[in-house]
Scaffold this motif. Structure first.
Motif, PDB file in Angstrom:
ATOM      1  N   GLN A  96      22.603 -43.152 103.065  1.00 29.98           N
ATOM      2  CA  GLN A  96      22.074 -41.793 103.048  1.00 29.98           C
ATOM      3  C   GLN A  96      23.202 -40.773 103.041  1.00 29.98           C
ATOM      4  O   GLN A  96      23.166 -39.784 102.290  1.00 29.98           O
ATOM      5  N   THR A  97      24.218 -40.996 103.857  1.00 31.07           N
ATOM      6  CA  THR A  97      25.358 -40.068 103.928  1.00 31.07           C
ATOM      7  C   THR A  97      26.127 -40.052 102.615  1.00 31.07           C
ATOM      8  O   THR A  97      26.494 -38.984 102.104  1.00 31.07           O
ATOM      9  N   SER A  99      25.059 -40.865  99.612  1.00 25.31           N
ATOM     10  CA  SER A  99      24.262 -40.282  98.528  1.00 25.31           C
ATOM     11  C   SER A  99      24.128 -38.765  98.678  1.00 25.31           C
ATOM     12  O   SER A  99      23.951 -38.045  97.688  1.00 25.31           O
ATOM     13  N   PHE A 100      24.203 -38.264  99.910  1.00 23.82           N
ATOM     14  CA  PHE A 100      24.062 -36.832 100.160  1.00 23.82           C
ATOM     15  C   PHE A 100      25.370 -36.078  99.928  1.00 23.82           C
ATOM     16  O   PHE A 100      25.353 -34.878  99.602  1.00 23.82           O
ATOM     17  N   GLY A 162      20.635 -37.269  96.783  1.00 22.42           N
ATOM     18  CA  GLY A 162      20.756 -37.318  98.236  1.00 22.42           C
ATOM     19  C   GLY A 162      19.997 -36.204  98.918  1.00 22.42           C
ATOM     20  O   GLY A 162      19.311 -36.423  99.926  1.00 22.42           O
ATOM     21  N   TYR A 163      20.090 -34.996  98.381  1.00 19.62           N
ATOM     22  CA  TYR A 163      19.393 -33.842  98.965  1.00 19.62           C
ATOM     23  C   TYR A 163      17.883 -34.056  98.948  1.00 19.62           C
ATOM     24  O   TYR A 163      17.196 -33.832  99.950  1.00 19.62           O
ATOM     25  N   THR A 165      16.334 -36.902  98.698  1.00 17.95           N
ATOM     26  CA  THR A 165      15.987 -38.058  99.530  1.00 17.95           C
ATOM     27  C   THR A 165      15.756 -37.635 100.969  1.00 17.95           C
ATOM     28  O   THR A 165      14.841 -38.136 101.643  1.00 17.95           O
TER      29      THR A 165
END
Length: 288
Positions: A96-97, A99-100, A162-163, A165
């Motif tokens: 998650q981190t 991809s963001f 990412g945002y 998600t």
């Protein structure tokens, strides 16, 4: 409490719309904004009658922005479900981190990364493929027009997934646990839980994001295209905003550029209303 937001919106979003008068007048640089001779719809007619660029401009804009929006929303929803179902929570947090993070990277840095990876002679990927005997010479991804659409779409997905998600993950976190418990009592497995509980709860969020972004399909990130645009890929890279920039700030034809911007704004509003109605008819929910 709403006053600051309303005042800022008026100052920076609505009062500047008065400059649309330029599209209906013979404005010249250095003169009064409202002092030009009124010429009516002259420049609007010129856009549709004299311009042969409108076809490929609309095509480039709709393909790049429309496909990017569709892929980003679907991919973000799928990634959110995968992260939620992942039992290794530390690994899910790491993904998650990672991809963001691209969301905060400027397009200048993004271009530098793409150049380091995909430059014809010095790009690490091209060098690896040539040294491994897979290719005889590097692929000119940044220069050849046939790669432009795919490159822009992939970069948009890379920066935005990412945002979006995070938005879907917050929706999943808000799903009542008793829905999952009831489904498990009925014998639902993990895939059934996703199909009959998670996905139906994500559809309203998907609908809202689709409607909110529909009005921006004709708007492109000028910085992105300004950096990746060059003399060899312009036929697939020039979008409406680049065209407006070219006529307005390079050729100083402010009435023509403003007229194009006015048309783009009204079409964006129509797209927003149309998508909202379609979503309301299909999903029974809408923004307005």
């Amino acid at each position: 409490m709403l006053a600051p937001a309303i005042i800022c919106s008026l100052l920076f979003s609505y009062i500047p719309l008065s400059a649309w008068y330029v599209a209906f007048s013979e404005y010249h640089l250095g003169g009064s904004l409202f002092g030009g001779e009124f010429v009516g719809l002259k420049y609007f007619y010129k856009i549709f009658q004299d311009s042969s660029d409108l076809g490929y401009l609309v095509q480039n804009t709709l393909v790049i922005n429309g496909v990017s929006l569709a892929v980003v929303l679907v991919a973000a929803m799928a990634l959110a479900i995968l992260l939620q179902e992942c039992r290794w929570k530390k690994g899910a947090k790491l993904v998650q981190t990672v991809s963001f993070f691209p969301y905060f990277i400027s397009w200048v840095v993004a271009y530098a990364l793409v150049w380091a990876l995909l430059a014809v002679k010095s790009g690490s990927i091209n060098q690896f493929l040539v040294n491994a005997g897979i290719l005889k010479q590097g692929i000119n991804v940044l220069g050849e027009a046939k790669y432009s659409w795919r490159l822009m779409i992939l970069l948009n997905v890379w920066k935005s997934i990412g945002y979006n998600t995070v938005i879907f993950l917050s929706t999943i976190a808000g799903i009542p646990s008793d829905q999952y418990e009831a489904a498990r009592i009925d014998g639902a497995g993990r895939f059934q839980l996703i199909r009959y509980v998670t996905l139906p709860n994500l559809l309203p969020t998907l609908s809202v994001l689709l409607v909110m972004n529909a009005g921006w399909i004709l708007n492109s990130n000028l910085e992105q295209f300004f950096i990746f645009y060059n003399a060899t890929n312009w036929s697939r890279m020039e979008v409406l905003d680049m065209y407006i920039y070219k006529f307005g700030l390079k050729m100083l034809d402010f009435p023509y550029a403003t007229a194009m911007s006015v048309i783009k704004s009204f079409v964006s509003i129509l797209l927003l209303v149309a998508v909202n109605k379609v979503v309301k008819r299909i999903n029974k929910q809408s923004m307005f």
